[in-house]
Design an enzyme around this catalytic site. Structure first.
Site, PDB file in Angstrom:
ATOM      1  N   CYS A  86      22.420   8.366  46.977  1.00  0.00           N
ATOM      2  CA  CYS A  86      23.595   9.046  46.436  1.00  0.00           C
ATOM      3  C   CYS A  86      23.566   9.038  44.898  1.00  0.00           C
ATOM      4  CB  CYS A  86      24.869   8.438  47.008  1.00  0.00           C
ATOM      5  SG  CYS A  86      26.260   9.574  46.923  1.00  0.00           S
ATOM      6  N   HIS A 181      24.055   8.490  52.930  1.00  0.00           N
ATOM      7  CA  HIS A 181      24.069   7.021  52.903  1.00  0.00           C
ATOM      8  C   HIS A 181      23.398   6.422  54.142  1.00  0.00           C
ATOM      9  CE1 HIS A 181      26.676   6.281  49.379  1.00  0.00           C
ATOM     10  NE2 HIS A 181      27.104   7.501  49.648  1.00  0.00           N
ATOM     11  N   GLU A 183      22.740   3.388  54.627  1.00  0.00           N
ATOM     12  CA  GLU A 183      23.199   2.014  54.861  1.00  0.00           C
ATOM     13  C   GLU A 183      24.417   1.923  55.781  1.00  0.00           C
ATOM     14  OE1 GLU A 183      23.557   3.863  52.199  1.00  0.00           O
ATOM     15  OE2 GLU A 183      25.059   3.153  50.785  1.00  0.00           O
TER      16      GLU A 183
HETATM   17  N1  LIG Z   1      28.784   7.945  46.629  1.00  0.00           N
HETATM   18  C1  LIG Z   1      28.193   8.267  45.488  1.00  0.00           C
HETATM   19  O1  LIG Z   1      27.251   7.600  45.040  1.00  0.00           O
HETATM   20  C2  LIG Z   1      28.785   9.442  44.745  1.00  0.00           C
HETATM   21  C3  LIG Z   1      28.055   9.774  43.480  1.00  0.00           C
HETATM   22  C4  LIG Z   1      28.829  10.721  42.600  1.00  0.00           C
HETATM   23  N2  LIG Z   1      30.033  10.091  42.125  1.00  0.00           N
HETATM   24  C5  LIG Z   1      29.190  11.991  43.393  1.00  0.00           C
HETATM   25  O2  LIG Z   1      30.341  12.255  43.615  1.00  0.00           O
HETATM   26  O3  LIG Z   1      28.312  12.716  43.781  1.00  0.00           O
END
Ligand SMILES: NC(=O)CC[C@H](N)C(=O)O
Ligand SMILES: Nc1ncnc2c1ncn2[C@@H]1O[C@H](COP(=O)(O)OP(=O)(O)OP(=O)(O)O)[C@@H](O)[C@H]1O
Ligand SMILES: O=c1[nH]c(=O)c2[nH+]cn([C@@H]3O[C@H](COP(=O)(O)O)[C@@H](O)[C@H]3O)c2[nH]1
Ligand SMILES: [Mg+2]
Length: 537
Positions: A86, A181, A183
């Site tokens: 992310c 994600h 995880e």
């Molecule tokens: N969950 C995250 O790592 C989000 C990363 C960044 N803030 C976004 O909105 O894309």
């Protein structure tokens, strides 16, 4: 034995600890560090040759804001594989010459990702295949920003309809990144993807097993402590009990445990702790009956924070007195203070700088004691998560019921009796609480076969110092109220109230009202955290 290690750099995501959990589940040792460690720190950390890979976590921030964190550049020059998740992907893209842009449309929740480019990370990992033969993954997304241009050397690894670059890889340098994600458990193949990265791409040895850990920990405690003496505050809770059992295994009578009975323990808790540690483990335990002292100091005090401060201070006073006695009585005196600090405690206090330091409740623990006592600190559980601590406890021969107990706060019933604490209230509460816990253990969920004690993370009774009218045996009663609280949570930061079966609530209520004279009404707390907290004070 030295373990290969994976370094997780935390940019402040809510789920960074889950990355560490998944890596540990693959039996690979890993550590979480704040993302702003220096290049020099990274190089020193890697100097022993055991660092096999780096994972960059998510974050609430956006990489194109001026103030946000970057990965230490050394991460990309060490020669070890790097996985960005992310925000971790976004900062990797930006730092290596790609482009990231913000979008007002946020993507939050499940998504279907199409694997592309036959990368080693996603090869043969799929939840289903499209009619035209593409591997698809059901993943969990939580982002607003996107990588819109690949950095030089990278190829496309995954995409979704709304996020064309949902994964990228530079296989030559072994840099991989995903927008979703892996995880979280909602990403069905997340475990497989992280295992693929850690075991195959990084080539880390899966040698982190509890059995070996006991022997290693015992060895390392012996080496650290030598023939010096150690004292430990034993609460009967999971962490201090497992720490005590482990240290006792290592150095036997060089360990003295101090168990402070502040008069605010659960029913029979004091005897149970003594029975286990003195009776079965033959450890040295000093049981200090300080209930008169604590209850005396608490008299007339009803403000929750004031009560917490008093209990914390008295605890330190008592502990110091016992430590001093030990020093004057013994030939050598204690040189070490042992604590059951576990890994989440370490991350929370030293780790992610995004954590805001608002005091909701002053938590009582033995913090600050080592300096005041002039003792060295021994923390053998520092690297472990709670479930690993429990596994270790069982490997050390502690009974299942003890290591799978719900946590109990240091100030004990002091924060479960609202307002002024009185012995009379504590006695009533102890009995009501014991009935609740007993029935939670008795009632089993038909589907899973588990007891409701095991299905809840924490459960207890709360004493409300208000009286209500009732009728018992044709007579009028005017007695106190007890509230039952049972929550389910994985990290105690947020929690849901447990949907206990009505039959269980009915039995508990009827038993408490019938058996505990002085209580004529029982209520059930249906508030989640936030906005409520788990404890009532
Ligand atoms: N969950 C995250 O790592 C989000 C990363 C960044 N803030 C976004 O909105 O894309
Ligand atoms: N009554 C007590 N007597 C001695 N030490 C205590 C007492 N209560 C708390 N402590 C010390 O404070 C530390 C922090 O308490 P905490 O409740 O976080 O951990 P725990 O009791 O070991 O485990 P759990 O989280 O399962 O309750 C304990 O590890 C213990 O060293
Ligand atoms: O060792 C402790 N000392 C304390 O002072 C303390 N206060 C709360 N707790 C425990 O922390 C978790 C979260 O509780 P709250 O939602 O009430 O803040 C729950 O598990 C609480 O039992 C404490 N533990
Ligand atoms: Mg405790």
């Amino acid at each position: 034995m030295q373990h290969d290690k994976i370094l997780i750099l935390d940019f402040g995501s809510q789920v960074t600890q889950l990355i560490a959990r998944r890596v540990r589940e693959a039996h690979v040792f890993c550590e979480v560090q704040p993302c702003d460690v220096s290049d020099q720190w990274i190089r020193d950390y890697a100097a022993d040759g055991l660092l096999k890979g780096v994972i960059l976590s998510g974050s609430h921030a956006s990489v194109y804001e001026d103030t946000t964190d970057k990965a230490p550049p050394a991460v990309f020059t060490l020669g070890v594989p790097v996985l960005g998740i992310c925000y971790g992907m976004q900062t990797m893209a930006q730092q290596l010459g790609g482009k990231v842009e913000g979008h007002h449309l946020r993507e939050f929740g499940p998504a279907a990702v199409r694997a592309r480019g036959h990368t080693k990370l996603l090869e043969n990992i799929a939840d289903f295949t499209t009619p035209d033969g593409h591997g698809m993954l059901n993943v969990w997304m939580s982002h607003g920003d996107k990588v819109t241009e690949l950095p030089p050397g990278f190829k496309l690894m995954a995409s979704t309809d709304s996020c064309p670059i949902a994964g990228m890889a530079d296989e030559e340098r072994r840099f991989y990144a995903v927008q979703f994600h892996p995880e979280v458990t909602h990403t069905a193949q997340g475990k497989a993807i992280l295992e693929r990265f850690v075991l195959e791409i990084c080539g880390a040895r899966p040698d982190w097993v509890m059995r070996d850990h006991v022997a290693e920990a015992v060895e390392s405690i012996r080496r650290q402590v030598g023939d010096e003496e150690v004292i430990l505050g034993l609460s009967g809770g999971v962490d201090s009990s497992v720490a005590a059992a482990l240290i006792h295994r290592a150095i036997g009578d060089q360990l003295t445990c101090v168990f402070v009975d502040h008069g605010l323990l659960r029913l029979n808790e004091g005897d149970m702790v003594m029975d286990m540690f003195v009776g079965k483990l033959h450890a040295k335990v000093i049981r200090v009956d300080a209930s008169a002292l604590f209850l005396g100091e608490l008299q007339g005090v009803s403000d929750p924070e004031a009560k917490r401060k008093i209990i914390g201070n008295e605890f330190v006073t008592v502990f110091k007195q016992e430590a001093a006695k030990l020093t004057s009585a013994g030939a050598k005196g204690a040189k070490w203070l042992a604590q059951g600090t576990i890994y989440p405690d370490v991350i929370e206090s030293g780790g992610a700088k995004s954590k805001k330091a608002v005091t909701i409740k002053s938590h009582h623990n033995v913090g600050g004691l080592p300096e005041q006592l002039g003792l060295k600190l021994l923390e053998p559980l520092r690297d472990l998560f709670k479930d690993e601590v429990r596994e270790l406890g069982e490997a050390l021969g502690l009974p299942h019921d003890m290591v799978y107990r719900h946590p109990f706060p240091g100030p004990g019933l002091g924060v479960r009796i609202l307002g002024e604490v009185k012995k009379e209230y504590a006695d009533l509460l102890r009995r009501a609480d014991a009935i609740f816990i007993e029935e939670l253990r008795n009632f089993r969920d038909a589907a899973s076969g588990k007891s409701w004690y095991d299905l809840t993370s924490q459960a207890f009774a709360v004493f409300l110092p208000v009286k209500s009218v009732g009728v018992m045996g044709d007579g009028r009663t005017y007695d106190y109220v007890v509230a039952l609280r049972a929550v389910q949570t994985s990290d105690f930061m947020t929690a849901d109230w447990a949907e206990l079966p009505y039959a269980l609530l009915k039995k508990v209520s009827s038993r408490i009202i019938n058996e505990v004279r002085g209580i004529n009404r029982v209520t059930y707390d249906v508030s989640s955290k936030p906005p409520a907290t788990i404890e009532w004070e």
